[in-house]
Design an enzyme around this catalytic site. Structure first.
Site, PDB file in Angstrom:
ATOM      1  N   ASP A  22       0.855  -1.192   0.000  1.00 46.81           N
ATOM      2  CA  ASP A  22       0.000   0.000   0.000  1.00 46.81           C
ATOM      3  C   ASP A  22       0.892   1.244   0.000  1.00 46.81           C
ATOM      4  O   ASP A  22       1.781   1.369   0.848  1.00 46.81           O
ATOM      5  CB  ASP A  22      -0.897  -0.030   1.245  1.00 46.81           C
ATOM      6  N   ASP A 120      -3.857   2.440  -5.229  1.00 46.03           N
ATOM      7  CA  ASP A 120      -2.481   2.392  -4.692  1.00 46.03           C
ATOM      8  C   ASP A 120      -2.206   1.156  -3.854  1.00 46.03           C
ATOM      9  O   ASP A 120      -1.346   1.178  -2.981  1.00 46.03           O
ATOM     10  CB  ASP A 120      -2.200   3.650  -3.875  1.00 46.03           C
ATOM     11  N   GLU A 121      -2.921   0.080  -4.143  1.00 46.86           N
ATOM     12  CA  GLU A 121      -2.869  -1.078  -3.255  1.00 46.86           C
ATOM     13  C   GLU A 121      -2.965  -2.367  -4.059  1.00 46.86           C
ATOM     14  O   GLU A 121      -3.757  -2.442  -4.991  1.00 46.86           O
ATOM     15  CB  GLU A 121      -4.118  -0.970  -2.394  1.00 46.86           C
TER      16      GLU A 121
HETATM   17  P1  TTP Z   1      -5.435   5.256   1.149  1.00 44.32           P
HETATM   18  O1  TTP Z   1      -4.476   4.167   0.792  1.00 44.32           O
HETATM   19  O2  TTP Z   1      -6.568   4.922   2.054  1.00 44.32           O
HETATM   20  O3  TTP Z   1      -4.654   6.449   1.870  1.00 44.32           O
HETATM   21  P2  TTP Z   1      -3.261   7.105   1.531  1.00 44.32           P
HETATM   22  O4  TTP Z   1      -2.474   6.341   0.522  1.00 44.32           O
HETATM   23  O5  TTP Z   1      -3.472   8.536   1.192  1.00 44.32           O
HETATM   24  O6  TTP Z   1      -2.534   7.064   2.949  1.00 44.32           O
HETATM   25  P3  TTP Z   1      -1.930   5.809   3.725  1.00 44.32           P
HETATM   26  O7  TTP Z   1      -0.466   6.113   3.889  1.00 44.32           O
HETATM   27  O8  TTP Z   1      -2.648   5.801   5.035  1.00 44.32           O
HETATM   28  O9  TTP Z   1      -2.201   4.582   2.918  1.00 44.32           O
HETATM   29  O10 TTP Z   1      -6.034   5.883  -0.164  1.00 44.32           O
HETATM   30  C1  TTP Z   1      -5.301   5.998  -1.370  1.00 44.32           C
HETATM   31  C2  TTP Z   1      -5.702   7.275  -2.071  1.00 44.32           C
HETATM   32  O11 TTP Z   1      -7.108   7.266  -2.314  1.00 44.32           O
HETATM   33  C3  TTP Z   1      -5.437   8.523  -1.244  1.00 44.32           C
HETATM   34  O12 TTP Z   1      -4.101   9.007  -1.424  1.00 44.32           O
HETATM   35  C4  TTP Z   1      -6.464   9.477  -1.763  1.00 44.32           C
HETATM   36  C5  TTP Z   1      -7.631   8.593  -2.171  1.00 44.32           C
HETATM   37  N1  TTP Z   1      -8.685   8.653  -1.135  1.00 44.32           N
HETATM   38  C6  TTP Z   1      -9.717   9.560  -1.288  1.00 44.32           C
HETATM   39  O13 TTP Z   1      -9.784  10.284  -2.295  1.00 44.32           O
HETATM   40  N2  TTP Z   1     -10.668   9.656  -0.314  1.00 44.32           N
HETATM   41  C7  TTP Z   1     -10.636   8.888   0.827  1.00 44.32           C
HETATM   42  O14 TTP Z   1     -11.514   9.011   1.715  1.00 44.32           O
HETATM   43  C8  TTP Z   1      -9.555   7.937   0.976  1.00 44.32           C
HETATM   44  C9  TTP Z   1      -9.471   7.071   2.214  1.00 44.32           C
HETATM   45  C10 TTP Z   1      -8.611   7.866  -0.028  1.00 44.32           C
HETATM   46 CA    CA Z   2      -2.232   4.090   0.661  1.00 41.60          CA
END
Ligand code: TTP
Ligand code: CA
Length: 367
Positions: A22, A120-121
């Site tokens: 992730d 992103d996962e």
């Molecule tokens: P996530 O993987 O949930 O979050 P992240 O990558 O920003 O942070 P982390 O280090 O905790 O993994 O989400 C991936 C992308 O999806 C995030 O960068 C932006 C988008 N997103 C939204 O647009 N709205 C949301 O509510 C969430 C959770 C994510």
């Molecule tokens: Ca992420």
């Protein structure tokens, strides 16, 4: 990197080794990569904060911004109060889609079964590497490759099941690598909050809390008959997952699961003309995204957030795949009619899903 199947894995006697990767604060990290002057600063991606009067939400933010308490999905006005000097940026979605495609290309090239689960996962089934130490070495390499080629960091979890790997990747964010060997699986899961189990949302979490179930261990030891009475047969699978039993496989698919678009109104409204025009605009926008990705969909979901943040969604599956904005508009109007209860609306959204080709990434963009 792909070593071929070991005989004992073919017979199914070896534990599986699942890797979950992730990216860290994905949208924010991509922006910081593009603009080095932002490095080390609190950066918030989302709606315009309008000096605290903005009405949209935070998409994500850098870890520096998280230190101020800012989180994804928080009202942007609240984020502004928490850290007015943060750098607030609107999402540049095409930039993130490109970074995601680059990431998935790197993962695909490793030659292991790959399941992309969001922008992103992804999961990789790296059982072919044979041992957890070998898989750990691979995980370190992949982190280095991503850093070198994409100048982005990620967090990785390695475990014998998908659920545990996903939970593990979140343990040491950002930049973490967490390895759960089979003998540690149960003790790793036990103290985790039930909310960590994918699929347990706020509602189920509250219900479980009411029953005195807070941790995964509480769930394991709970009377299964009582759980079934409350949650139905799915309680059996839930208790199994909590006990470390999770047979779900890494399904080879890379691709979009949904395309969505949301709009927060400047003021809460129940003006039916404005709502109808917004549905039309959102339908046209998502259909454009769909056509850009050469996709057709079958399921249309409308999301309504009322004043006070109460959110409702309703979905309908169409008899045929479509990319026709007129059909999506019609379906979305009908769904809105079904759920609209006359209260003032803060946000409207449309999501398209159930695609006939799976060739892009999950896309959500709020304007
Ligand atoms: P996530 O993987 O949930 O979050 P992240 O990558 O920003 O942070 P982390 O280090 O905790 O993994 O989400 C991936 C992308 O999806 C995030 O960068 C932006 C988008 N997103 C939204 O647009 N709205 C949301 O509510 C969430 C959770 C994510
Ligand atoms: Ca992420």
């Amino acid at each position: 990197m792909n070593k071929g199947l070991e005989p004992d894995i073919i017979q199914g006697t070896s534990p599986r080794i699942i890797l979950h990767l992730d990216m860290d604060s994905f949208y924010a990290s991509v922006e910081m990569r593009e603009r080095p002057e932002l490095r080390g600063k609190p950066v918030v991606i989302g709606a315009d904060p309008k000096q605290g009067k903005g009405r949209g939400v935070v998409a994500t933010c850098s870890y520096e911004a998280r230190a101020f308490g800012i989180r994804s999905a928080m009202p942007i006005s609240q984020a502004f109060v928490l850290c007015p000097h943060a750098v607030f940026l609107p999402p540049d979605f095409s930039l993130y889609v490109k970074a995601s495609a680059d990431l998935m290309a790197i993962l695909k090239a490793c030659g292991f079964p790959l399941e992309q689960v969001s922008i992103d996962e992804a999961f990789l089934d790296v059982s072919q590497l044979g041992t957890f130490p070998a898989a750990t070495k691979f995980a370190v390499q992949i982190k280095e490759t991503i850093l070198t080629h994409l100048r982005l960091t990620c967090s990785i979890g390695l475990a014998p099941t998908k659920v545990a790997a996903k939970i593990a990747s979140d343990v040491h964010k950002p930049g973490g690598l967490t390895v759960v060997e089979p003998e540690n699986l149960v003790s790793f899961l036990a103290p985790m909050a039930v909310r960590k189990i994918p699929g347990i949302g706020k509602k189920s979490e509250t219900e479980l809390f009411e029953m005195g179930i807070r941790t995964i261990e509480d769930l394991v030891t709970y009377d299964i008959q009582v759980l079934i009475a409350r949650f139905g047969r799915s309680a059996i699978a839930l208790q199994e997952i909590a006990s470390g039993i999770d047979r779900s496989e890494v399904k080879e698919r890379d691709g979009v699961k949904s395309v969505s678009r949301e709009m927060t109104f400047a003021e809460d409204t129940c003006d039916e003309q404005l709502l109808a025009a917004t549905i039309d605009a959102l339908a046209d926008d998502v259909c454009r995204n769909l056509s850009d990705a050469s996709l057709y969909c079958r399921t249309v979901t409308v999301k309504v957030r009322y004043e006070g943040f109460v959110t409702q969604t309703k979905a309908r599956t169409l008899p045929h795949f479509t990319g026709d904005p007129a059909i999506v508009r019609r379906c979305a109007h009908s769904l809105l009619r079904d759920i609209f209860d006359g209260r003032k609306i803060r946000l409207l959204g449309i999501r398209l899903s159930s695609f006939d080709t799976q060739d892009a990434r999950q896309m959500t963009l709020e304007v």
